[in-house]
Design a protein around this motif. Structure first.
Motif, mmCIF file in Angstrom:
data_model
loop_
_atom_site.group_PDB
_atom_site.id
_atom_site.type_symbol
_atom_site.label_atom_id
_atom_site.label_comp_id
_atom_site.label_asym_id
_atom_site.label_seq_id
_atom_site.Cartn_x
_atom_site.Cartn_y
_atom_site.Cartn_z
ATOM 1 N N ALA A 19 -88.712 -17.835 20.364
ATOM 2 C CA ALA A 19 -89.737 -18.203 19.376
ATOM 3 C C ALA A 19 -90.978 -17.345 19.591
ATOM 4 O O ALA A 19 -91.413 -17.125 20.722
ATOM 5 C CB ALA A 19 -90.075 -19.682 19.503
ATOM 6 N N GLY A 20 -91.511 -16.813 18.511
ATOM 7 C CA GLY A 20 -92.696 -15.968 18.580
ATOM 8 C C GLY A 20 -92.393 -14.505 18.817
ATOM 9 O O GLY A 20 -93.294 -13.674 18.798
ATOM 10 N N SER A 21 -91.134 -14.168 19.046
ATOM 11 C CA SER A 21 -90.729 -12.777 19.262
ATOM 12 C C SER A 21 -90.030 -12.250 18.016
ATOM 13 O O SER A 21 -89.481 -13.012 17.229
ATOM 14 C CB SER A 21 -89.750 -12.681 20.436
ATOM 15 N N VAL A 22 -90.042 -10.946 17.888
ATOM 16 C CA VAL A 22 -89.259 -10.307 16.828
ATOM 17 C C VAL A 22 -87.849 -10.137 17.363
ATOM 18 O O VAL A 22 -87.651 -9.608 18.457
ATOM 19 C CB VAL A 22 -89.848 -8.940 16.437
ATOM 20 N N VAL A 23 -86.869 -10.607 16.606
ATOM 21 C CA VAL A 23 -85.468 -10.507 17.005
ATOM 22 C C VAL A 23 -84.700 -9.832 15.867
ATOM 23 O O VAL A 23 -84.734 -10.284 14.734
ATOM 24 C CB VAL A 23 -84.851 -11.896 17.294
ATOM 25 N N VAL A 24 -84.022 -8.744 16.183
ATOM 26 C CA VAL A 24 -83.158 -8.060 15.224
ATOM 27 C C VAL A 24 -81.762 -8.621 15.415
ATOM 28 O O VAL A 24 -81.192 -8.525 16.508
ATOM 29 C CB VAL A 24 -83.154 -6.532 15.447
ATOM 30 N N VAL A 25 -81.218 -9.230 14.365
ATOM 31 C CA VAL A 25 -79.873 -9.793 14.407
ATOM 32 C C VAL A 25 -78.988 -8.914 13.536
ATOM 33 O O VAL A 25 -79.247 -8.748 12.348
ATOM 34 C CB VAL A 25 -79.847 -11.255 13.898
ATOM 35 N N ASN A 26 -77.966 -8.346 14.137
ATOM 36 C CA ASN A 26 -77.055 -7.472 13.411
ATOM 37 C C ASN A 26 -75.654 -8.049 13.493
ATOM 38 O O ASN A 26 -75.128 -8.267 14.583
ATOM 39 C CB ASN A 26 -77.081 -6.061 14.020
ATOM 40 N N SER A 27 -75.072 -8.348 12.349
ATOM 41 C CA SER A 27 -73.683 -8.812 12.337
ATOM 42 C C SER A 27 -72.803 -7.663 11.864
ATOM 43 O O SER A 27 -73.168 -6.917 10.961
ATOM 44 C CB SER A 27 -73.512 -10.043 11.450
ATOM 45 N N TRP A 28 -71.672 -7.515 12.494
ATOM 46 C CA TRP A 28 -70.797 -6.396 12.185
ATOM 47 C C TRP A 28 -69.346 -6.766 12.458
ATOM 48 O O TRP A 28 -69.056 -7.765 13.102
ATOM 49 C CB TRP A 28 -71.200 -5.165 13.005
ATOM 50 N N VAL A 29 -68.468 -5.945 11.937
ATOM 51 C CA VAL A 29 -67.038 -6.091 12.173
ATOM 52 C C VAL A 29 -66.471 -4.706 12.470
ATOM 53 O O VAL A 29 -66.971 -3.702 11.984
ATOM 54 C CB VAL A 29 -66.302 -6.740 10.973
ATOM 55 N N SER A 30 -65.434 -4.650 13.259
ATOM 56 C CA SER A 30 -64.913 -3.368 13.725
ATOM 57 C C SER A 30 -64.389 -2.481 12.610
ATOM 58 O O SER A 30 -64.408 -1.262 12.730
ATOM 59 C CB SER A 30 -63.812 -3.601 14.758
ATOM 60 N N TRP A 31 -63.938 -3.064 11.498
ATOM 61 C CA TRP A 31 -63.330 -2.287 10.423
ATOM 62 C C TRP A 31 -64.335 -1.833 9.368
ATOM 63 O O TRP A 31 -63.969 -1.220 8.378
ATOM 64 C CB TRP A 31 -62.219 -3.092 9.754
ATOM 65 N N CYS A 32 -65.611 -2.113 9.565
ATOM 66 C CA CYS A 32 -66.642 -1.825 8.563
ATOM 67 C C CYS A 32 -67.252 -0.441 8.795
ATOM 68 O O CYS A 32 -67.960 -0.234 9.774
ATOM 69 C CB CYS A 32 -67.707 -2.917 8.634
ATOM 70 N N GLY A 33 -66.975 0.477 7.895
ATOM 71 C CA GLY A 33 -67.516 1.832 7.998
ATOM 72 C C GLY A 33 -69.033 1.876 8.073
ATOM 73 O O GLY A 33 -69.600 2.525 8.963
ATOM 74 N N PRO A 34 -69.757 1.198 7.162
ATOM 75 C CA PRO A 34 -71.227 1.210 7.235
ATOM 76 C C PRO A 34 -71.759 0.618 8.545
ATOM 77 O O PRO A 34 -72.804 1.035 9.033
ATOM 78 C CB PRO A 34 -71.649 0.367 6.030
ATOM 79 N N CYS A 35 -71.037 -0.331 9.126
ATOM 80 C CA CYS A 35 -71.458 -0.898 10.416
ATOM 81 C C CYS A 35 -71.434 0.180 11.492
ATOM 82 O O CYS A 35 -72.346 0.267 12.319
ATOM 83 C CB CYS A 35 -70.543 -2.051 10.820
ATOM 84 N N HIS A 36 -70.406 1.017 11.478
ATOM 85 C CA HIS A 36 -70.309 2.107 12.449
ATOM 86 C C HIS A 36 -71.390 3.152 12.186
ATOM 87 O O HIS A 36 -71.950 3.719 13.121
ATOM 88 C CB HIS A 36 -68.926 2.761 12.405
ATOM 89 N N ILE A 61 -73.793 -9.528 16.516
ATOM 90 C CA ILE A 61 -72.752 -10.535 16.339
ATOM 91 C C ILE A 61 -71.516 -9.836 15.805
ATOM 92 O O ILE A 61 -71.508 -9.329 14.694
ATOM 93 C CB ILE A 61 -73.201 -11.646 15.367
ATOM 94 N N ASP A 62 -70.486 -9.792 16.614
ATOM 95 C CA ASP A 62 -69.212 -9.176 16.240
ATOM 96 C C ASP A 62 -68.342 -10.268 15.638
ATOM 97 O O ASP A 62 -67.831 -11.124 16.345
ATOM 98 C CB ASP A 62 -68.549 -8.565 17.474
ATOM 99 N N TYR A 63 -68.205 -10.240 14.317
ATOM 100 C CA TYR A 63 -67.385 -11.232 13.631
ATOM 101 C C TYR A 63 -65.917 -10.865 13.837
ATOM 102 O O TYR A 63 -65.500 -9.751 13.554
ATOM 103 C CB TYR A 63 -67.714 -11.272 12.139
ATOM 104 N N ARG A 64 -65.157 -11.796 14.348
ATOM 105 C CA ARG A 64 -63.730 -11.544 14.584
ATOM 106 C C ARG A 64 -62.899 -12.438 13.676
ATOM 107 O O ARG A 64 -63.008 -13.646 13.717
ATOM 108 C CB ARG A 64 -63.389 -11.816 16.041
ATOM 109 N N GLU A 65 -62.080 -11.809 12.877
ATOM 110 C CA GLU A 65 -61.212 -12.542 11.962
ATOM 111 C C GLU A 65 -59.773 -12.111 12.198
ATOM 112 O O GLU A 65 -59.529 -11.089 12.823
ATOM 113 C CB GLU A 65 -61.622 -12.281 10.508
#
Length: 94
Positions: A19-36, A61-65
């Motif tokens: 709380a009170g800090s800047v937090v960058v949250v990045n969600s990604w998946v291994s098969w996503c070209g733009p994520c890479h 956050i590495d979404y695993r499906e």
């Protein structure tokens, strides 16, 4: 917003602990070209911002499906991305 889970090292992590800090949250998946494609930019930003006077926290956050649920290029699959706040929709998967 509530966001909590376990880190790769097994420690508990919660956005509430920052709380009170800047937090960058990045969600990604291994098969996503733009994520890479955005990964080097995130690494560079982390290097510049994580050690400053007011450090920025980074969490990925590495979404695993299952492979059955994975979008496939050419079948209308889309990749999640937050690279630009002006982006309308998500680009096709590669």
């Amino acid at each position: 917003m509530t966001l909590a889970g376990q880190t790769l090292q097994g420690a508990s992590w919660s956005i509430g602990d920052h709380a009170g800090s800047v937090v960058v949250v990045n969600s990604w998946v291994s098969w996503c070209g733009p994520c890479h494609e955005e990964a080097p930019d995130l690494v560079r930003a982390h290097g510049e911002l994580a050690a400053g006077k007011d450090p920025v926290r980074f969490i990925g956050i590495d979404y695993r499906e299952s492979s059955r649920d994975r979008p496939v290029a050419g079948r209308g699959g889309v990749c999640p991305t937050t690279r630009s706040s002006t982006t309308q929709g998500s680009p096709p998967c590669r």
